[in-house]
Design a protein around this motif. Structure first.
Motif, PDB file in Angstrom:
ATOM      1  N   SER A  13      30.718  50.080  48.246  1.00 43.93           N
ATOM      2  CA  SER A  13      30.714  48.641  48.494  1.00 43.93           C
ATOM      3  C   SER A  13      31.118  47.845  47.251  1.00 43.93           C
ATOM      4  O   SER A  13      31.573  46.712  47.360  1.00 43.93           O
ATOM      5  N   VAL A  14      30.968  48.417  46.076  1.00 38.35           N
ATOM      6  CA  VAL A  14      31.339  47.753  44.820  1.00 38.35           C
ATOM      7  C   VAL A  14      32.739  48.182  44.375  1.00 38.35           C
ATOM      8  O   VAL A  14      33.471  47.405  43.750  1.00 38.35           O
ATOM      9  N   HIS A  17      35.756  45.931  44.567  1.00 39.14           N
ATOM     10  CA  HIS A  17      35.714  44.845  43.581  1.00 39.14           C
ATOM     11  C   HIS A  17      36.255  45.328  42.231  1.00 39.14           C
ATOM     12  O   HIS A  17      36.939  44.570  41.523  1.00 39.14           O
ATOM     13  N   TYR A  18      35.939  46.568  41.871  1.00 39.55           N
ATOM     14  CA  TYR A  18      36.509  47.153  40.652  1.00 39.55           C
ATOM     15  C   TYR A  18      38.031  47.191  40.757  1.00 39.55           C
ATOM     16  O   TYR A  18      38.742  46.831  39.814  1.00 39.55           O
ATOM     17  N   VAL A  20      40.076  45.418  42.766  1.00 43.75           N
ATOM     18  CA  VAL A  20      40.656  44.069  42.781  1.00 43.75           C
ATOM     19  C   VAL A  20      40.678  43.482  41.375  1.00 43.75           C
ATOM     20  O   VAL A  20      41.676  42.888  40.955  1.00 43.75           O
ATOM     21  N   LYS A  21      39.590  43.662  40.638  1.00 40.55           N
ATOM     22  CA  LYS A  21      39.516  43.149  39.268  1.00 40.55           C
ATOM     23  C   LYS A  21      40.633  43.749  38.413  1.00 40.55           C
ATOM     24  O   LYS A  21      41.294  43.048  37.657  1.00 40.55           O
ATOM     25  N   LYS A  24      44.249  42.518  39.700  1.00 40.41           N
ATOM     26  CA  LYS A  24      44.537  41.125  39.336  1.00 40.41           C
ATOM     27  C   LYS A  24      45.160  41.040  37.948  1.00 40.41           C
ATOM     28  O   LYS A  24      45.877  40.090  37.636  1.00 40.41           O
ATOM     29  N   ASP A  98      30.746  49.510  34.269  1.00 43.75           N
ATOM     30  CA  ASP A  98      31.169  48.104  34.298  1.00 43.75           C
ATOM     31  C   ASP A  98      31.977  47.746  33.059  1.00 43.75           C
ATOM     32  O   ASP A  98      33.014  47.077  33.149  1.00 43.75           O
TER      33      ASP A  98
END
Length: 116
Positions: A13-14, A17-18, A20-21, A24, A98
């Motif tokens: 679920s995370v 996001h990794y 996409v970050k 980008k 992270d």
């Protein structure tokens, strides 16, 4: 010791996001996977399986094939906390991941991110 909510959240679920970050900032999903495999000792196939299975962060790190000993060289601040001063071993592993993703998104070279 407080049990943090992140421990029971599925890595899958995370993970988007990794990605996409990283994307980008012109980086790739393959680089995110490379970081996660380097950190945990997973192969691409076992990483994909863990994500597909919905493995939570606690189990993801507990069942990691071989946590990379060089991960202790990952230092710095993430979420306002110095990674190397985190006492909880599981939270430290999550924050190391992270921090490495942050370094990737900031354009740092993979050789430096992977401490090679």
């Amino acid at each position: 010791m407080t049990r943090h909510r992140i421990y029971s959240i599925a890595v899958a679920s995370v993970y988007p996001h990794y990605v996409v970050k990283a994307e980008k900032k012109g980086r790739t999903k393959a680089e995110v996977d490379e970081i996660m495999c380097w950190l945990t000792g997973h192969s691409q196939a076992s990483l994909d399986a863990a994500l597909a299975k919905g493995t939570n962060f606690e189990d993801f790190f507990a069942q990691a094939p071989a946590l990379n000993p060089a991960r202790s060289a990952v230092t710095g601040v993430v979420c306002g906390v110095r990674v190397e001063t985190i006492d909880d071993p599981l939270m430290r592993e999550i924050r190391i991941l992270d921090k490495m993703i942050d370094e990737l998104a900031k354009g740092r070279a993979m050789e430096k991110i992977l401490r090679s």
